[in-house]
Design a protein around this motif. Structure first.
Motif, PDB file in Angstrom:
ATOM      1  N   ALA A  20       4.045   5.965  -9.005  1.00 54.28           N
ATOM      2  CA  ALA A  20       3.032   6.723  -8.263  1.00 54.28           C
ATOM      3  C   ALA A  20       3.563   7.148  -6.897  1.00 54.28           C
ATOM      4  O   ALA A  20       3.332   8.280  -6.450  1.00 54.28           O
ATOM      5  N   MET A  21       4.295   6.279  -6.225  1.00 57.60           N
ATOM      6  CA  MET A  21       4.837   6.611  -4.909  1.00 57.60           C
ATOM      7  C   MET A  21       5.910   7.696  -4.998  1.00 57.60           C
ATOM      8  O   MET A  21       5.971   8.596  -4.164  1.00 57.60           O
ATOM      9  N   PHE A  22       6.764   7.625  -6.027  1.00 61.18           N
ATOM     10  CA  PHE A  22       7.787   8.660  -6.193  1.00 61.18           C
ATOM     11  C   PHE A  22       7.152  10.023  -6.445  1.00 61.18           C
ATOM     12  O   PHE A  22       7.625  11.042  -5.936  1.00 61.18           O
ATOM     13  N   GLN A  23       6.061  10.030  -7.233  1.00 61.53           N
ATOM     14  CA  GLN A  23       5.434  11.312  -7.548  1.00 61.53           C
ATOM     15  C   GLN A  23       4.596  11.829  -6.390  1.00 61.53           C
ATOM     16  O   GLN A  23       4.676  13.004  -6.029  1.00 61.53           O
ATOM     17  N   GLU A  24       3.811  10.954  -5.792  1.00 63.98           N
ATOM     18  CA  GLU A  24       2.907  11.378  -4.719  1.00 63.98           C
ATOM     19  C   GLU A  24       3.661  11.822  -3.470  1.00 63.98           C
ATOM     20  O   GLU A  24       3.344  12.860  -2.875  1.00 63.98           O
ATOM     21  N   ARG A  25       4.678  11.073  -3.073  1.00 66.02           N
ATOM     22  CA  ARG A  25       5.349  11.331  -1.797  1.00 66.02           C
ATOM     23  C   ARG A  25       6.565  12.238  -1.921  1.00 66.02           C
ATOM     24  O   ARG A  25       6.914  12.922  -0.963  1.00 66.02           O
ATOM     25  N   PHE A  26       7.219  12.226  -3.091  1.00 67.51           N
ATOM     26  CA  PHE A  26       8.467  12.976  -3.207  1.00 67.51           C
ATOM     27  C   PHE A  26       8.487  13.953  -4.381  1.00 67.51           C
ATOM     28  O   PHE A  26       9.500  14.606  -4.609  1.00 67.51           O
ATOM     29  N   GLY A  27       7.375  14.057  -5.120  1.00 66.52           N
ATOM     30  CA  GLY A  27       7.283  15.027  -6.197  1.00 66.52           C
ATOM     31  C   GLY A  27       8.208  14.756  -7.370  1.00 66.52           C
ATOM     32  O   GLY A  27       8.639  15.689  -8.047  1.00 66.52           O
ATOM     33  N   LEU A  28       8.532  13.472  -7.612  1.00 64.13           N
ATOM     34  CA  LEU A  28       9.446  13.097  -8.696  1.00 64.13           C
ATOM     35  C   LEU A  28       8.668  12.337  -9.772  1.00 64.13           C
ATOM     36  O   LEU A  28       8.384  11.153  -9.630  1.00 64.13           O
ATOM     37  N   PRO A  29       8.304  13.006 -10.873  1.00 67.19           N
ATOM     38  CA  PRO A  29       7.543  12.323 -11.938  1.00 67.19           C
ATOM     39  C   PRO A  29       8.423  11.396 -12.763  1.00 67.19           C
ATOM     40  O   PRO A  29       9.615  11.638 -12.949  1.00 67.19           O
ATOM     41  N   THR A  30       7.822  10.336 -13.272  1.00 66.68           N
ATOM     42  CA  THR A  30       8.515   9.405 -14.169  1.00 66.68           C
ATOM     43  C   THR A  30       8.378   9.898 -15.599  1.00 66.68           C
ATOM     44  O   THR A  30       7.266  10.152 -16.068  1.00 66.68           O
ATOM     45  N   VAL A  31       9.517  10.001 -16.300  1.00 67.92           N
ATOM     46  CA  VAL A  31       9.493  10.485 -17.686  1.00 67.92           C
ATOM     47  C   VAL A  31       9.735   9.352 -18.691  1.00 67.92           C
ATOM     48  O   VAL A  31       9.488   9.535 -19.882  1.00 67.92           O
ATOM     49  N   SER A  32      10.229   8.196 -18.234  1.00 71.04           N
ATOM     50  CA  SER A  32      10.382   7.058 -19.145  1.00 71.04           C
ATOM     51  C   SER A  32      10.495   5.767 -18.335  1.00 71.04           C
ATOM     52  O   SER A  32      10.846   5.790 -17.156  1.00 71.04           O
ATOM     53  N   PHE A  33      10.193   4.661 -19.018  1.00 68.96           N
ATOM     54  CA  PHE A  33      10.206   3.339 -18.385  1.00 68.96           C
ATOM     55  C   PHE A  33      10.784   2.338 -19.374  1.00 68.96           C
ATOM     56  O   PHE A  33      10.511   2.402 -20.572  1.00 68.96           O
ATOM     57  N   HIS A  34      11.624   1.430 -18.871  1.00 64.49           N
ATOM     58  CA  HIS A  34      12.167   0.365 -19.719  1.00 64.49           C
ATOM     59  C   HIS A  34      12.108  -0.943 -18.953  1.00 64.49           C
ATOM     60  O   HIS A  34      12.609  -1.056 -17.833  1.00 64.49           O
ATOM     61  N   LEU A  35      11.499  -1.943 -19.592  1.00 62.78           N
ATOM     62  CA  LEU A  35      11.401  -3.275 -19.001  1.00 62.78           C
ATOM     63  C   LEU A  35      12.451  -4.144 -19.686  1.00 62.78           C
ATOM     64  O   LEU A  35      12.245  -4.612 -20.805  1.00 62.78           O
ATOM     65  N   GLY A  36      13.600  -4.348 -19.033  1.00 65.62           N
ATOM     66  CA  GLY A  36      14.682  -5.118 -19.606  1.00 65.62           C
ATOM     67  C   GLY A  36      14.555  -6.600 -19.315  1.00 65.62           C
ATOM     68  O   GLY A  36      13.662  -7.038 -18.586  1.00 65.62           O
ATOM     69  N   ALA A  37      15.460  -7.381 -19.880  1.00 72.94           N
ATOM     70  CA  ALA A  37      15.440  -8.826 -19.684  1.00 72.94           C
ATOM     71  C   ALA A  37      15.766  -9.207 -18.253  1.00 72.94           C
ATOM     72  O   ALA A  37      15.288 -10.232 -17.743  1.00 72.94           O
ATOM     73  N   GLU A  38      16.576  -8.391 -17.565  1.00 72.22           N
ATOM     74  CA  GLU A  38      16.952  -8.690 -16.189  1.00 72.22           C
ATOM     75  C   GLU A  38      16.517  -7.597 -15.218  1.00 72.22           C
ATOM     76  O   GLU A  38      16.071  -7.878 -14.114  1.00 72.22           O
ATOM     77  N   ILE A  39      16.682  -6.340 -15.631  1.00 73.10           N
ATOM     78  CA  ILE A  39      16.438  -5.197 -14.754  1.00 73.10           C
ATOM     79  C   ILE A  39      15.453  -4.245 -15.416  1.00 73.10           C
ATOM     80  O   ILE A  39      15.463  -4.065 -16.627  1.00 73.10           O
ATOM     81  N   CYS A  40      14.597  -3.621 -14.608  1.00 68.25           N
ATOM     82  CA  CYS A  40      13.693  -2.580 -15.086  1.00 68.25           C
ATOM     83  C   CYS A  40      14.207  -1.222 -14.610  1.00 68.25           C
ATOM     84  O   CYS A  40      14.854  -1.128 -13.564  1.00 68.25           O
ATOM     85  N   THR A  41      13.897  -0.181 -15.365  1.00 69.76           N
ATOM     86  CA  THR A  41      14.326   1.152 -14.964  1.00 69.76           C
ATOM     87  C   THR A  41      13.215   2.163 -15.200  1.00 69.76           C
ATOM     88  O   THR A  41      12.402   2.022 -16.122  1.00 69.76           O
ATOM     89  N   ILE A  42      13.187   3.182 -14.354  1.00 69.12           N
ATOM     90  CA  ILE A  42      12.372   4.369 -14.592  1.00 69.12           C
ATOM     91  C   ILE A  42      13.295   5.570 -14.467  1.00 69.12           C
ATOM     92  O   ILE A  42      14.236   5.561 -13.669  1.00 69.12           O
ATOM     93  N   ASP A  43      13.049   6.579 -15.286  1.00 72.24           N
ATOM     94  CA  ASP A  43      13.807   7.815 -15.216  1.00 72.24           C
ATOM     95  C   ASP A  43      12.949   8.862 -14.523  1.00 72.24           C
ATOM     96  O   ASP A  43      11.832   9.163 -14.973  1.00 72.24           O
ATOM     97  N   LEU A  44      13.470   9.402 -13.432  1.00 70.17           N
ATOM     98  CA  LEU A  44      12.761  10.412 -12.647  1.00 70.17           C
ATOM     99  C   LEU A  44      13.328  11.781 -12.958  1.00 70.17           C
ATOM    100  O   LEU A  44      14.531  11.939 -13.128  1.00 70.17           O
ATOM    101  N   ARG A  45      12.464  12.784 -12.979  1.00 70.97           N
ATOM    102  CA  ARG A  45      12.914  14.156 -13.225  1.00 70.97           C
ATOM    103  C   ARG A  45      12.773  14.973 -11.951  1.00 70.97           C
ATOM    104  O   ARG A  45      11.731  14.939 -11.288  1.00 70.97           O
ATOM    105  N   GLY A  46      13.835  15.693 -11.634  1.00 72.89           N
ATOM    106  CA  GLY A  46      13.821  16.514 -10.433  1.00 72.89           C
ATOM    107  C   GLY A  46      15.134  16.388  -9.683  1.00 72.89           C
ATOM    108  O   GLY A  46      16.141  15.929 -10.240  1.00 72.89           O
TER     109      GLY A  46
END
Length: 406
Positions: free
Chosen positions: A114-140
């Motif tokens: 929400a912060m990436f999209q609201e403040r910087f206009g970068l929407p999240t296109v995917s999310f992965h919750l890994g065993a150690e690290i989490c990731t989101i893919d931003l478009r833009g």
């Protein structure tokens, strides 16, 4: 039959009772790491979350059976267990540390996205919750370090304010009117997660009750992945562990460099500069030594029947690049060929003066066909390596025989 999903309304329900509606033996599933016979259970109600939406499944117990996997099969949820329950009425419990960790990561992801999209206009296109690290893919456009830090700081500010996290239900139209972050094209009643005055997002996952329970969000790094930007982050207990590990590594690095934490970057930069300078000097000295040794070697090499001089030498305890310097120096003499090997590494270098009239690349390929290995080059210079270093001497002997015969 339809499984009632208890986690939809209360993600904090750790123990529950249920009735087994169906139970069937399933074959091993190597792709899932399940190699023994397992059973697939369908319960009338469950608090076990199935793998979905980037969030892994829950684990735990159903009676005396261990839950190995949980799968979403439309209206039904299949629980993969390692034994068949003795009674249709079962007591169940969730592996709570795993569940709560997933809740921290998932709610933290909603907030960070929400912060990436609201403040910087970068929407999240995917999310992965890994065993150690989490990731989101931003478009833009590429998120700058300022963007990454800004989104992290804004997210943690919402966490510190301990805002409520609520579950809302409504149609796509109703959620759109409420300002949903990402609209979905689905009919019927949808479930959405609302972070007070920060985010509203359709989601079927498990979440904490207030942002304070996320603990902390720590953004790690950002890298290009195809057309998007992958941001690594951790939340809650993971953020604590990662921060402690980073601190320990920084402390160890500072101790190795004999400097304070604040001086680590500058001290590391100086160390790299010194290393590069030493390496440059070392290569220069190595090349000078190879030229000198080549000159001495050529003094004792006589020409063959056709006036061709062959320098065949096996080296040991020298860097592999020394062979290249030595071969280049030898090949500067007319009608001279260098056949070199490194006994402890299996390296081969063949070089010639163009007037020698041979083909070093073809010669190397002939040798490697018999002894096995990889390599290549040009007509005048070729290098390779045999698979078995102990065969380097034999390879060199064969090369000399082939060269003399040709």
């Amino acid at each position: 039959m339809t499984t009632r999903r208890l986690y939809y309304d209360d993600a904090f329900e750790r123990e529950f009772t249920a009735r087994v509606m169906s139970c069937e033996v399933l074959p091993p599933d190597v792709n899932s790491g399940i190699t023994a016979t397992v059973w697939g259970l369908v319960l009338d109600r469950t608090a076990f979350y199935p793998t979905s939406g980037g969030q892994p499944n829950d684990l735990g117990k159903i009676a005396d059976a261990n839950v190995l996997d949980v799968r979403d099969e439309g209206d039904e949820i299949i629980h993969i267990v390692d034994r068949r329950p003795e009674s249709p009425d079962v007591n169940c419990c969730i592996n709570w540390p795993r569940r709560f960790d997933h809740m921290q990561q998932h709610t933290g992801q909603h907030l960070l996205s929400a912060m990436f999209q609201e403040r910087f206009g970068l929407p999240t296109v995917s999310f992965h919750l890994g065993a150690e690290i989490c990731t989101i893919d931003l478009r833009g456009p590429e998120p700058s370090e300022e963007f990454l830090e800004g989104a992290e700081r804004a997210s943690n500010q919402v966490i510190f304010e301990d805002r409520a996290v609520n579950v809302r239900y409504g149609t796509a139209e109703v959620l759109s009117e409420l300002g949903v972050r990402k609209e979905v094209d689905r009919e019927g009643i949808l479930r959405a997660i609302e972070i007070e005055s920060a985010d509203l997002q359709p989601c079927g996952g498990t979440h904490v009750k207030s942002t304070g329970q996320i603990g902390l969000i720590l953004v790690r790094r950002c890298a290009k992945v195809r057309q998007d930007w992958r941001v690594e982050f951790v939340c809650g207990g993971r953020a604590e562990r990662v921060a402690r590990r980073d601190f320990q590594q920084l402390r160890q690095t500072a101790e190795i460099l004999s400097c304070s934490f604040e001086e680590t970057v500058s001290a590391a930069s100086r160390a790299l500069e010194e290393r590069d300078a030493h390496f440059k000097n070392f290569r220069a000295m190595l090349e000078r030594l190879a030229k000198a040794e080549a000159a001495l070697t050529l003094q004792n090499v006589l020409g063959g029947p056709q006036g061709l001089r062959i320098v065949s030498s096996v080296f040991e305890d020298v860097p592999a690049e020394y062979l290249g310097f030595f071969a280049t120096a030898i090949a500067k003499s007319e009608r001279t060929v260098a056949l070199l090997a490194l006994s402890d590494g299996g390296h081969l270098v063949f070089a010639q003066h163009p007037s020698s009239g041979k083909d070093m690349n073809a010669l190397l390929k002939q040798v490697l066909e018999k002894f096995g290995g990889k390599g290549g080059g040009t007509r005048d210079f070729a290098r390779g390596r045999v698979n078995d270093p102990s065969q380097a001497v034999g390879a060199l002997t064969l090369a000399k025989e082939l060269l003399s015969a040709g």
